[in-house]
Design an enzyme around this catalytic site. Sequence first.
Site, PDB file in Angstrom:
ATOM      1  N   ALA A 194      16.984-122.470 135.292  1.00  0.00           N
ATOM      2  CA  ALA A 194      17.326-123.899 136.275  1.00  0.00           C
ATOM      3  C   ALA A 194      18.117-124.721 135.672  1.00  0.00           C
ATOM      4  O   ALA A 194      18.170-124.895 134.204  1.00  0.00           O
ATOM      5  CB  ALA A 194      16.066-124.241 136.634  1.00  0.00           C
ATOM      6  N   GLY A 222      14.597-119.505 134.844  1.00  0.00           N
ATOM      7  CA  GLY A 222      14.546-119.289 136.128  1.00  0.00           C
ATOM      8  C   GLY A 222      15.706-117.992 136.336  1.00  0.00           C
ATOM      9  O   GLY A 222      15.443-117.317 137.490  1.00  0.00           O
ATOM     10  N   GLU A 262      13.629-115.143 135.923  1.00  0.00           N
ATOM     11  CA  GLU A 262      12.656-115.174 136.999  1.00  0.00           C
ATOM     12  C   GLU A 262      13.295-114.552 138.323  1.00  0.00           C
ATOM     13  O   GLU A 262      12.799-113.671 138.987  1.00  0.00           O
ATOM     14  CB  GLU A 262      11.913-116.472 137.100  1.00  0.00           C
ATOM     15  CG  GLU A 262      11.456-116.900 135.950  1.00  0.00           C
ATOM     16  CD  GLU A 262      10.602-118.392 135.967  1.00  0.00           C
ATOM     17  OE1 GLU A 262      11.245-119.254 135.644  1.00  0.00           O
ATOM     18  OE2 GLU A 262       9.458-118.367 136.731  1.00  0.00           O
TER      19      GLU A 262
HETATM   20  C1  HXC Z   1      21.985-126.773 132.460  1.00  0.00           C
HETATM   21  C2  HXC Z   1      23.184-125.371 130.953  1.00  0.00           C
HETATM   22  C3  HXC Z   1      22.071-124.699 130.951  1.00  0.00           C
HETATM   23  C4  HXC Z   1      20.941-124.914 131.899  1.00  0.00           C
HETATM   24  C5  HXC Z   1      23.725-123.848 129.636  1.00  0.00           C
HETATM   25  N1  HXC Z   1      23.946-124.955 130.148  1.00  0.00           N
HETATM   26  N2  HXC Z   1      22.257-123.625 130.021  1.00  0.00           N
HETATM   27  N3  HXC Z   1      23.128-126.631 131.740  1.00  0.00           N
HETATM   28  N4  HXC Z   1      20.923-125.895 132.512  1.00  0.00           N
HETATM   29  N5  HXC Z   1      20.013-124.109 131.922  1.00  0.00           N
HETATM   30  C6  HXC Z   1      25.291-125.710 129.830  1.00  0.00           C
HETATM   31  C7  HXC Z   1      25.387-126.155 128.515  1.00  0.00           C
HETATM   32  O1  HXC Z   1      24.973-127.621 128.370  1.00  0.00           O
HETATM   33  C8  HXC Z   1      26.842-126.282 128.168  1.00  0.00           C
HETATM   34  O2  HXC Z   1      27.440-127.441 128.964  1.00  0.00           O
HETATM   35  C9  HXC Z   1      27.360-125.084 128.809  1.00  0.00           C
HETATM   36  O3  HXC Z   1      26.445-124.450 129.702  1.00  0.00           O
HETATM   37  C10 HXC Z   1      27.564-124.026 127.737  1.00  0.00           C
HETATM   38  O4  HXC Z   1      26.403-123.714 127.274  1.00  0.00           O
HETATM   39  P1  HXC Z   1      26.156-123.930 125.399  1.00  0.00           P
HETATM   40  O5  HXC Z   1      24.766-124.351 125.266  1.00  0.00           O
HETATM   41  O6  HXC Z   1      27.167-124.729 124.870  1.00  0.00           O
HETATM   42  O7  HXC Z   1      26.394-122.258 125.287  1.00  0.00           O
HETATM   43  P2  HXC Z   1      25.977-121.470 123.813  1.00  0.00           P
HETATM   44  O8  HXC Z   1      25.941-122.044 122.599  1.00  0.00           O
HETATM   45  O9  HXC Z   1      26.703-120.135 124.025  1.00  0.00           O
HETATM   46  O10 HXC Z   1      24.342-121.126 124.283  1.00  0.00           O
HETATM   47  C11 HXC Z   1      24.092-120.377 125.258  1.00  0.00           C
HETATM   48  C12 HXC Z   1      22.272-120.768 125.639  1.00  0.00           C
HETATM   49  C13 HXC Z   1      22.106-122.101 125.775  1.00  0.00           C
HETATM   50  C14 HXC Z   1      21.607-120.127 124.527  1.00  0.00           C
HETATM   51  C15 HXC Z   1      22.055-119.727 126.925  1.00  0.00           C
HETATM   52  O11 HXC Z   1      23.026-122.725 126.718  1.00  0.00           O
HETATM   53  C16 HXC Z   1      20.637-122.324 126.192  1.00  0.00           C
HETATM   54  O12 HXC Z   1      19.708-122.422 125.594  1.00  0.00           O
HETATM   55  N6  HXC Z   1      20.678-122.743 127.491  1.00  0.00           N
HETATM   56  C17 HXC Z   1      19.383-123.272 127.893  1.00  0.00           C
HETATM   57  C18 HXC Z   1      18.386-122.050 128.488  1.00  0.00           C
HETATM   58  C19 HXC Z   1      17.181-122.418 129.114  1.00  0.00           C
HETATM   59  O13 HXC Z   1      16.146-123.222 128.335  1.00  0.00           O
HETATM   60  N7  HXC Z   1      16.945-121.849 130.119  1.00  0.00           N
HETATM   61  C20 HXC Z   1      15.543-122.341 131.029  1.00  0.00           C
HETATM   62  C21 HXC Z   1      15.827-123.577 131.602  1.00  0.00           C
HETATM   63  S1  HXC Z   1      14.235-124.216 132.348  1.00  0.00           S
HETATM   64  P3  HXC Z   1      28.611-128.404 128.278  1.00  0.00           P
HETATM   65  O14 HXC Z   1      28.751-129.419 129.273  1.00  0.00           O
HETATM   66  O15 HXC Z   1      27.831-128.788 127.169  1.00  0.00           O
HETATM   67  O16 HXC Z   1      29.596-127.506 127.908  1.00  0.00           O
HETATM   68  C22 HXC Z   1      14.142-123.182 133.842  1.00  0.00           C
HETATM   69  C23 HXC Z   1      12.938-123.520 134.562  1.00  0.00           C
HETATM   70  C24 HXC Z   1      12.828-122.630 135.757  1.00  0.00           C
HETATM   71  O17 HXC Z   1      14.845-122.544 133.931  1.00  0.00           O
HETATM   72  C25 HXC Z   1      11.577-123.075 136.705  1.00  0.00           C
HETATM   73  C26 HXC Z   1      11.925-124.279 137.346  1.00  0.00           C
HETATM   74  C27 HXC Z   1      11.079-124.759 138.483  1.00  0.00           C
END
Ligand code: HXC
Length: 257
Positions: free
Chosen positions: A63, A108, A111
């Site tokens: 998400a 998400g 999921e």
């Molecule tokens: C918003 C995101 C994102 C996310 C990546 N980006 N994942 N933006 N939400 N979930 C964005 C980054 O901010 C970045 O934007 C661009 O995508 C590229 O990501 P990087 O981090 O620079 O890439 P990398 O170094 O290759 O790392 C990849 C990654 C990392 C390991 C996947 O991005 C990451 O950890 N993302 C979050 C993963 C996560 O925690 N997902 C769960 C979310 S909570 P910019 O603008 O800086 O270029 C969830 C809840 C679900 O899903 C239920 C809800 C009710």
Amino acid sequence: MSDTLLQDVTDGIAVLTVNRPEALNAMNVALLQALDAALAALEGSDVRAAILTGTGKAFVAGADIAAMAEMSVADAQAFSVLGHRVARRLEEASFPTLAAVNGFALGGGCELALACDFIYASEKAKLGLPEVGLGVLPGWGGTQRLPRRVGVGHARELIFSGRVIDAAEAQRIGLVNAVFAPDALLDAARATAREIAAKGPCAVRATKRLLLEGPEQALTEANAAEVRAFGKLFGTADQREGMKAFLEKRAPRFEGR
Ligand code: HXC
């Protein structure tokens, strides 16, 4: 269809591609609504299998964290409800749904993949439910679907630790069915979708429902539902065509009725 969700339907197989690569396909409200609408529109069409995948190096990296960061309790619950609705559409679709996990399937994203009937992954895929690391939890069904897919032990370990695993590990624990070279993933998913699409649609649809509903029922009740569904298929043209084609030593031409 929006720019952030691409759709292709060819020969009864729909491919839905989340296309927001600049944010690693992170799902915001607009994207969820687009996916919800696309899946709703496929119901009642002649689509016989659907594949969900992503553009670039992510399937769906979760998400959208930026969109969630300032949410109130009520906003967060509404966002969870919306994601659950989309997941349920994938799960309850009248045709099989297959996740082709091309890269990051986190939170998400994992999921949504879990809501599909089964998952194929690229060798580059990384999967996990890292939500506890953000101070939240898997809110689109992960706490319920992951243990059902991989067993409670692996699910608890992955969810509590927030650990992200590679495709080989995901296959070992039964989270993904098969792993392919990145370039071969979509072709492999399409090939399986074609196999499914060639089968009797009424039979596949009825089977999907039994597989979905059975675990929520007592065994005797679930078996009785299977008996009813088996009998009901003998009222379809598909059953007559399937058996006639076998006896005539030719390929069946199913019409899905
Ligand atoms: C918003 C995101 C994102 C996310 C990546 N980006 N994942 N933006 N939400 N979930 C964005 C980054 O901010 C970045 O934007 C661009 O995508 C590229 O990501 P990087 O981090 O620079 O890439 P990398 O170094 O290759 O790392 C990849 C990654 C990392 C390991 C996947 O991005 C990451 O950890 N993302 C979050 C993963 C996560 O925690 N997902 C769960 C979310 S909570 P910019 O603008 O800086 O270029 C969830 C809840 C679900 O899903 C239920 C809800 C009710």
